[in-house]
Design a protein around this motif. Structure first.
Motif, PDB file in Angstrom:
ATOM      1  N   ILE A 298       0.815  -1.214   0.000  1.00 22.56           N
ATOM      2  CA  ILE A 298       0.000   0.000   0.000  1.00 22.56           C
ATOM      3  C   ILE A 298       0.853   1.270   0.000  1.00 22.56           C
ATOM      4  CG2 ILE A 298      -1.957  -1.130   1.099  1.00 22.56           C
ATOM      5  CD1 ILE A 298      -1.154   0.297   3.706  1.00 22.56           C
ATOM      6  N   GLU A 299       2.152   1.138   0.240  1.00 24.39           N
ATOM      7  CA  GLU A 299       2.992   2.332   0.134  1.00 24.39           C
ATOM      8  C   GLU A 299       3.175   2.695  -1.338  1.00 24.39           C
ATOM      9  OE1 GLU A 299       3.916  -0.645   1.252  1.00 24.39           O
ATOM     10  OE2 GLU A 299       6.092  -0.968   1.088  1.00 24.39           O
ATOM     11  N   ILE A 300       3.503   3.947  -1.584  1.00 26.25           N
ATOM     12  CA  ILE A 300       3.708   4.424  -2.947  1.00 26.25           C
ATOM     13  C   ILE A 300       5.063   3.938  -3.457  1.00 26.25           C
ATOM     14  CG2 ILE A 300       3.883   6.451  -4.443  1.00 26.25           C
ATOM     15  CD1 ILE A 300       1.160   6.313  -3.189  1.00 26.25           C
ATOM     16  N   ASP A 301       5.067   3.295  -4.596  1.00 31.92           N
ATOM     17  CA  ASP A 301       6.301   2.967  -5.309  1.00 31.92           C
ATOM     18  C   ASP A 301       6.479   4.060  -6.356  1.00 31.92           C
ATOM     19  OD1 ASP A 301       8.151   2.023  -7.230  1.00 31.92           O
ATOM     20  OD2 ASP A 301       7.731  -0.062  -6.717  1.00 31.92           O
ATOM     21  N   HIS A 302       7.359   5.026  -6.058  1.00 28.32           N
ATOM     22  CA  HIS A 302       7.487   6.194  -6.934  1.00 28.32           C
ATOM     23  C   HIS A 302       7.943   5.805  -8.339  1.00 28.32           C
ATOM     24  CE1 HIS A 302       7.344   8.330  -3.065  1.00 28.32           C
ATOM     25  NE2 HIS A 302       6.942   9.370  -3.768  1.00 28.32           N
ATOM     26  N   ASP A 303       8.841   4.838  -8.436  1.00 28.56           N
ATOM     27  CA  ASP A 303       9.318   4.440  -9.767  1.00 28.56           C
ATOM     28  C   ASP A 303       8.200   3.794 -10.578  1.00 28.56           C
ATOM     29  OD1 ASP A 303      11.850   5.363  -9.190  1.00 28.56           O
ATOM     30  OD2 ASP A 303      12.628   3.398  -8.591  1.00 28.56           O
ATOM     31  N   ALA A 304       7.412   2.940  -9.926  1.00 32.87           N
ATOM     32  CA  ALA A 304       6.308   2.294 -10.637  1.00 32.87           C
ATOM     33  C   ALA A 304       5.233   3.303 -11.018  1.00 32.87           C
ATOM     34  CB  ALA A 304       5.712   1.191  -9.769  1.00 32.87           C
ATOM     35  N   LEU A 305       4.955   4.236 -10.119  1.00 24.69           N
ATOM     36  CA  LEU A 305       3.986   5.285 -10.429  1.00 24.69           C
ATOM     37  C   LEU A 305       4.465   6.130 -11.598  1.00 24.69           C
ATOM     38  CD1 LEU A 305       1.482   7.030  -9.904  1.00 24.69           C
ATOM     39  CD2 LEU A 305       2.771   8.188  -8.080  1.00 24.69           C
ATOM     40  N   GLN A 306       5.748   6.503 -11.579  1.00 23.09           N
ATOM     41  CA  GLN A 306       6.288   7.313 -12.667  1.00 23.09           C
ATOM     42  C   GLN A 306       6.211   6.571 -13.993  1.00 23.09           C
ATOM     43  OE1 GLN A 306       7.684  10.705 -12.282  1.00 23.09           O
ATOM     44  NE2 GLN A 306       6.999  10.422 -14.398  1.00 23.09           N
ATOM     45  N   ALA A 307       6.561   5.273 -13.983  1.00 24.45           N
ATOM     46  CA  ALA A 307       6.521   4.497 -15.220  1.00 24.45           C
ATOM     47  C   ALA A 307       5.105   4.391 -15.768  1.00 24.45           C
ATOM     48  CB  ALA A 307       7.101   3.105 -14.971  1.00 24.45           C
ATOM     49  N   THR A 308       4.136   4.247 -14.872  1.00 20.63           N
ATOM     50  CA  THR A 308       2.741   4.152 -15.299  1.00 20.63           C
ATOM     51  C   THR A 308       2.275   5.455 -15.924  1.00 20.63           C
ATOM     52  OG1 THR A 308       2.259   2.535 -13.569  1.00 20.63           O
ATOM     53  CG2 THR A 308       0.385   3.719 -14.508  1.00 20.63           C
ATOM     54  N   MET A 309       2.599   6.564 -15.278  1.00 20.55           N
ATOM     55  CA  MET A 309       2.196   7.864 -15.819  1.00 20.55           C
ATOM     56  C   MET A 309       2.927   8.173 -17.122  1.00 20.55           C
ATOM     57  SD  MET A 309      -0.208   8.901 -13.953  1.00 20.55           S
ATOM     58  CE  MET A 309      -0.927   8.828 -12.309  1.00 20.55           C
TER      59      MET A 309
END
Length: 337
Positions: A298-309
């Motif tokens: 449930i924590e934010i994975d910044h790298d995964a979020l960035q890749a998705t965006m």
């Protein structure tokens, strides 16, 4: 303790555009700094909705003492973005495209920050959004969607993005289909009544077509190369500034709710089914099973979020670049994990 549950789940959502909410900018609402207003879309599968259940509230250390909570249900995440923009909500469950579009388009005054991940889509051992046509339909694969009417709760959402990603994979575009907006609970009926030819189902509502042998056209596993973060709890930056103590207390309660549901799964199924007036067998079949999303992080994975965006931007689904480091933080939950 202030407690409210205002539901509007069956109304049709609308896509978020900067122009559509321009007149809402600057509204702040009149709720005190100890009250958090949280909006969600799909009950139970949006984990923040579990804080709406009185018996679960009783298990929390902070709710009612450190902050009060108002919970509202929307038809779509663009509706929730509109509420955040209007100052009618402080926090909400949003999905990738809604979140990215709101940030890139400056849709919410003072901006938005993701403070927890709700779930991940397309995990190989878990649920991926399922697109069905009728049992006897000739629509059996994504290429067959050309010229068809597709059921979606709202355009401008992560759900919408799953469709568009698959269409591009098979050489089609949004211009090759017609999207019909309607509430998730009506999708099976919509298919049977010929309102649309195929529809996309989230985990809670995929139980029906799966059990009734509807034709699976594709899943988000087919559209995406791997697991990606799909849904987040976000807060307005204004709420993080003006209600920081309340959000801190909420973060502890949220982590505790997640731990509680894993430890008391059967109890939560019964409580949630009763509270949201859903058949218990429907909830039991999906919640925290292989038919549910991946929820272990449930924590934010910044790298995964960035890749998705970045992928959404490359697909033309965002109108600019999104910066995950500037628009997401784990500070409200990391000390409680």
């Amino acid at each position: 303790m202030l407690y409210s549950n205002r539901r509007s789940f069956l109304k049709t959502g609308a896509a978020v555009t900067t122009a559509g909410i321009a007149g809402l900018a600057g509204c702040t609402g009149g709720v005190d700094e100890d009250t958090l207003r949280f909006n969600f879309v799909v009950p139970i599968e949006n984990l923040g909705s579990l804080l709406d259940i009185p018996e679960i509230q009783d298990q929390l250390d902070n709710l009612g003492d450190e902050y009060d909570l108002e919970v509202s249900q929307d038809a779509s995440t663009p509706d929730s973005i509109n509420s955040l923009a209007a100052g009618e909500a402080d926090m909400a469950l949003v999905t990738t495209q809604s979140f990215g579009g709101a940030v890139v388009g400056d849709a919410v005054p003072d901006g938005l920050t993701a403070i927890a991940t709700d779930f991940w889509d397309a995990h190989p051992d878990h649920f991926g959004f399922e697109i069905y046509s009728l049992p006897d339909s000739d629509i059996t694969e994504p290429e067959d969607l050309e010229g068809q009417t597709l059921g979606v709760n709202a355009t401008g959402t992560g759900i919408h993005a799953v469709y568009l990603k698959m269409l591009q994979e098979v050489g089609l575009s949004e211009d090759d289909v017609d999207f019909q907006e309607q509430g998730f609970p009506t999708f099976m009926e919509g298919l049977q009544d010929g309102i649309f030819d195929a529809a996309i189902f989230p985990a809670l509502f995929a139980v029906g077509p799966r059990n009734e042998d509807f034709t699976e056209v594709f899943t988000s596993h087919d559209a995406y190369d791997g697991t990606y973060p799909f849904a987040f709890t976000v807060a307005t930056n204004n709420a993080l500034d003006e209600k920081s103590d309340a959000v801190e207390a909420w973060g502890e309660d949220y982590v505790n709710v997640v731990n509680y549901m894993f430890e008391n799964r059967d109890e939560v199924v019964s409580l949630a089914a009763e509270h949201f007036e859903l058949p218990e067998e429907q909830v039991d079949e999906f919640f925290l099973t292989e038919h549910d999303y991946y929820r272990d992080q449930i924590e934010i994975d910044h790298d995964a979020l960035q890749a998705t965006m970045d992928e959404l931007n490359d697909l033309g689904l965002l109108d600019g670049e999104f910066d995950a480091e500037e628009n997401a933080t784990n500070e409200y939950i990391e000390d409680h994990l």
